[in-house]
Design a protein around this motif. Sequence first.
Motif, mmCIF file in Angstrom:
data_model
loop_
_atom_site.group_PDB
_atom_site.id
_atom_site.type_symbol
_atom_site.label_atom_id
_atom_site.label_comp_id
_atom_site.label_asym_id
_atom_site.label_seq_id
_atom_site.Cartn_x
_atom_site.Cartn_y
_atom_site.Cartn_z
ATOM 1 N N SER A 184 0.820 -1.209 0.000
ATOM 2 C CA SER A 184 0.000 0.000 0.000
ATOM 3 C C SER A 184 0.857 1.265 0.000
ATOM 4 O O SER A 184 2.037 1.251 0.372
ATOM 5 N N LEU A 185 0.238 2.367 -0.403
ATOM 6 C CA LEU A 185 0.944 3.654 -0.409
ATOM 7 C C LEU A 185 1.258 4.107 1.009
ATOM 8 O O LEU A 185 2.222 4.841 1.232
ATOM 9 N N GLN A 186 0.465 3.683 1.977
ATOM 10 C CA GLN A 186 0.730 4.017 3.374
ATOM 11 C C GLN A 186 2.126 3.546 3.781
ATOM 12 O O GLN A 186 2.851 4.255 4.490
ATOM 13 N N GLN A 187 2.517 2.382 3.331
ATOM 14 C CA GLN A 187 3.842 1.867 3.659
ATOM 15 C C GLN A 187 4.941 2.742 3.071
ATOM 16 O O GLN A 187 5.965 2.988 3.714
ATOM 17 N N GLU A 188 4.720 3.251 1.860
ATOM 18 C CA GLU A 188 5.704 4.147 1.238
ATOM 19 C C GLU A 188 5.798 5.464 2.003
ATOM 20 O O GLU A 188 6.893 6.017 2.170
#
Length: 367
Positions: A184-188
């Motif tokens: 997910s983009l949250q991880q980035e």
Amino acid sequence: MKNKRKTGAMITVCLFLMMILAGCSGNSDKTADTDKSKQGAARTITDLVGNTVTLPAAAELKNVVIIAPPLLSTYISNIKNTDNIVGTSVVALNEMNPILLDIFVPNNKEINTTFLTGYESNTEELLKLDPDIILVYGETQKKGLQNIPVPVVDFFIKNQINEDWSVKIDQLMREIFELDNNDSLQQEWETANQKVDQILTDIDNQKQKGLMIMSNTGDKITVRGAGSYGDDWLLKSGLTNVAAELNGDGLEVTMEQILSWNPDIIYIFRGLPATQYLSGSIAGQDWSQTQAFKDGRIFNTPIGIMNWGTPCADSPLMIQWLVSKNFPEKMSSEDFSKTLKAFYERRYQIKLTDDMVQSILNPNNGN
């Protein structure tokens, strides 16, 4: 005797026919069941304005229309294929890096953009695209779509915080197309924030003054004031926003106002490119009196999967790029280029050449 034999034969034939018919009936039921399983059960999601939207299974979403430009980048980031995109805003294509456009959207010339005037749909033309789902941002983009038999999902949020919206649209896109959250983009964002926080804790309390130009046509200058996405970028990257005395986005200002603010660093979202500021070639505008001009710190916002000035699938890169420009002694351009290449290979399976990197980081933002 003969009659008994005939009767027995007829009974046998009847039984045989009944078995065949029963078998056909059973196969018909199985086929129907298979068709139903292919269609999948209807499901409901809640969009970002709180509407409950009924959708078919993700596999049934064959024709996708994306009206809000940033959502195309999020779709590409997750689906990795644009074959099902039948309509989008021309802005979504124009604000993508032109060198990368054919890589990200190889069918870009076949995607319909003419059903839109600005962001308002011609309903008749839109329905000719036979859409299975329409993705929008806000009430303006929903005009004419209220009574059509197609699910419309609204990605509008009130607060203009880049991380918040880019993560939420990523999460909702994954829910719509029934994807997991393994990348997910949250991880980035979490990775990016760790790097940024470490740099910002080491800097002096004396903050530099930043300004983000929304657009400059030569005749009209608009800026990004308090509460805007541009304001959020400046503050989160360790600057003060000299335009924060104004509330909102796309606010018209004079050259005199800007000179009184005297920003140390200027970012340009749209309009005339940085080269024209730095060369003093914009008629009626003297940027040479600003500290940003004197130090050569006037920059176009990069353009990758989209213009980074807008929250999009590249947003975790934008915050790191800003910090690299604000504090080059803490993050060099070489370090950021490595980060950019790694991100694109990880997220999009694209190996950027040095020329591609330069086209992203040094665009002519004349859109």
